[in-house]
Design a protein around this motif. Structure first.
Motif, mmCIF file in Angstrom:
data_model
loop_
_atom_site.group_PDB
_atom_site.id
_atom_site.type_symbol
_atom_site.label_atom_id
_atom_site.label_comp_id
_atom_site.label_asym_id
_atom_site.label_seq_id
_atom_site.Cartn_x
_atom_site.Cartn_y
_atom_site.Cartn_z
ATOM 1 N N VAL A 47 1.017 -1.166 -0.171
ATOM 2 C CA VAL A 47 -0.199 0.227 -0.018
ATOM 3 C C VAL A 47 0.886 1.353 0.472
ATOM 4 O O VAL A 47 1.525 1.284 0.503
ATOM 5 N N TYR A 68 -2.723 0.613 -5.085
ATOM 6 C CA TYR A 68 -3.390 0.590 -3.079
ATOM 7 C C TYR A 68 -2.617 1.389 -2.496
ATOM 8 O O TYR A 68 -1.779 1.684 -2.659
ATOM 9 N N ALA A 102 -9.106 0.384 -4.574
ATOM 10 C CA ALA A 102 -8.276 0.216 -3.982
ATOM 11 C C ALA A 102 -6.999 1.585 -3.946
ATOM 12 O O ALA A 102 -6.302 1.558 -3.598
#
Length: 351
Positions: free
Chosen positions: A161, A176, A337
């Motif tokens: 992420v 993400y 996302a």
């Protein structure tokens, strides 16, 4: 359910080579299998709470410390999450890291932190080092990485992420991410300064990382839309951002462009330094020149005058990114996302 805990001196011997109490030692003392100990210490929901309490009590009594290397080797991943941030001297990243670490720790994960110092090659090397620990997931600041780092992230099959940035619509893949629109925040602050009647608004920036350059683009677009953009009012310095540099840049701008009626500093520490220097130089803020910053760092609301700035949700970004990563590590699909947490313009006395 009654159970028997075997005494240490009769049943448990530390590993001969290392002196460590092993998982098998805990299992023998607790009267269960090593796999049950492993699952109990991870707090898996399928394990009876009473059994978890029992295993934890034995583990504490024996002084057992899990071997992360052995755990990673057995499961092909560790309980570590690697976090790469640019700096620890900036409160912005300290707040972000603190929130992410608390969220991950509550879920049973430890963090391995790396500081990149805004250096692409250092980021690449840190990532390679972190991958040796077989992390369960990655939290990485920004979307701007060199080709080798990008390829590493794509090939390792570890959930990742990105923090602080959000991808543009033209970006081929949609990673993400948790952050906010840096360019829009820059434009919104510029529009606020324009609304106070200022027209000759300079932009003063240091560090010049990708997020700073996005704020610069926001400043440009807002001034262009208002028909008052002047390229000569861009003051860009690649040196690290600091109060001292803010004072130097303020003095430079006032000497070179005395008709400037407002300055947008890319970070609050620069703006704080500028306010102190304005006081020393006898330049009235905001009547002679308005000053605005970015990030609402500690002390900005205590300056004289108090500093107009953009409040950015760095702690919320850290927490939300960690929560998204936890979902990915569990094999779950996040609802989106990308998470845009927005920003807030704080109109204070300096404008």
């Amino acid at each position: 359910m009654p159970y028997t805990v075997l005494p240490l001196h009769k049943s448990v011997k530390s590993h001969r080579a290392t002196g460590r109490i092993t998982l098998s030692d805990v299992a023998r003392a607790a009267g269960v299998s090593p796999s049950t100990v492993s699952r109990a210490l991870r707090g898996e929901r399928a394990v009876d709470p009473a059994l978890i309490e029992r295993v934890q009590a034995v583990s504490s009594r024996l002084g057992y410390v899990p071997d992360p290397a052995a755990r990673a080797l057995a499961s092909q991943r560790s309980n570590h999450v690697a976090i790469l941030i640019p700096l620890l001297s900036n409160a912005l990243f300290v707040d972000l890291l603190d929130a992410a670490q608390k969220t991950l720790r509550a879920a049973g994960f430890q963090t391995l932190m790396g500081v990149t110092h805004y250096d692409a090659s250092e980021e690449e090397q840190l990532l390679r080092e972190q991958l040796l620990h077989r992390p369960a997931g990655l939290l990485v600041t920004g979307l701007d990485h060199n080709p080798v780092t990008r390829k590493l992230m794509e090939s390792i099959q570890v959930p990742c992420v990105h923090l602080m940035d959000l991808p543009g619509s033209t970006m081929a893949d949609q990673p993400y991410c948790v952050g906010f629109q840096q360019a829009e925040a820059g434009a919104a602050l510029t529009r606020h300064v324009l609304s106070t009647g200022r027209k000759r608004i300079a932009f003063a920036a240091a560090q010049l990382d990708p997020r700073v350059m996005q704020r610069l683009n926001g400043w440009r677009s807002a001034l262009q839309a208002a028909g008052v953009y002047e390229p000569t009012l861009e003051f860009l310095n690649p040196a690290p951002s600091s109060l001292a540099l803010g004072g130097v840049m303020f003095e430079q701008i006032m000497q070179q462009r005395p008709s400037v009626d407002a300055i947008f500093f890319c970070n609050d520490d620069l703006a704080q330094g500028a306010l102190m220097t304005a006081l020393r130089m006898g330049i009235a803020v905001p009547s002679q020149v308005a000053i605005a910053g970015f990030n609402d760092l500690t002390g900005s609301d205590q300056m004289l005058p108090t500093l107009t700035t953009v409040r950015t949700p760095r702690a919320q970004i850290g927490e939300a990114a960690a929560q998204m990563l936890l979902m990915l590590m569990r094999g779950e699909a996040p609802p989106s996302a990308q998470i845009d947490l927005g920003f807030e313009i704080l109109h204070r006395q300096s404008t």
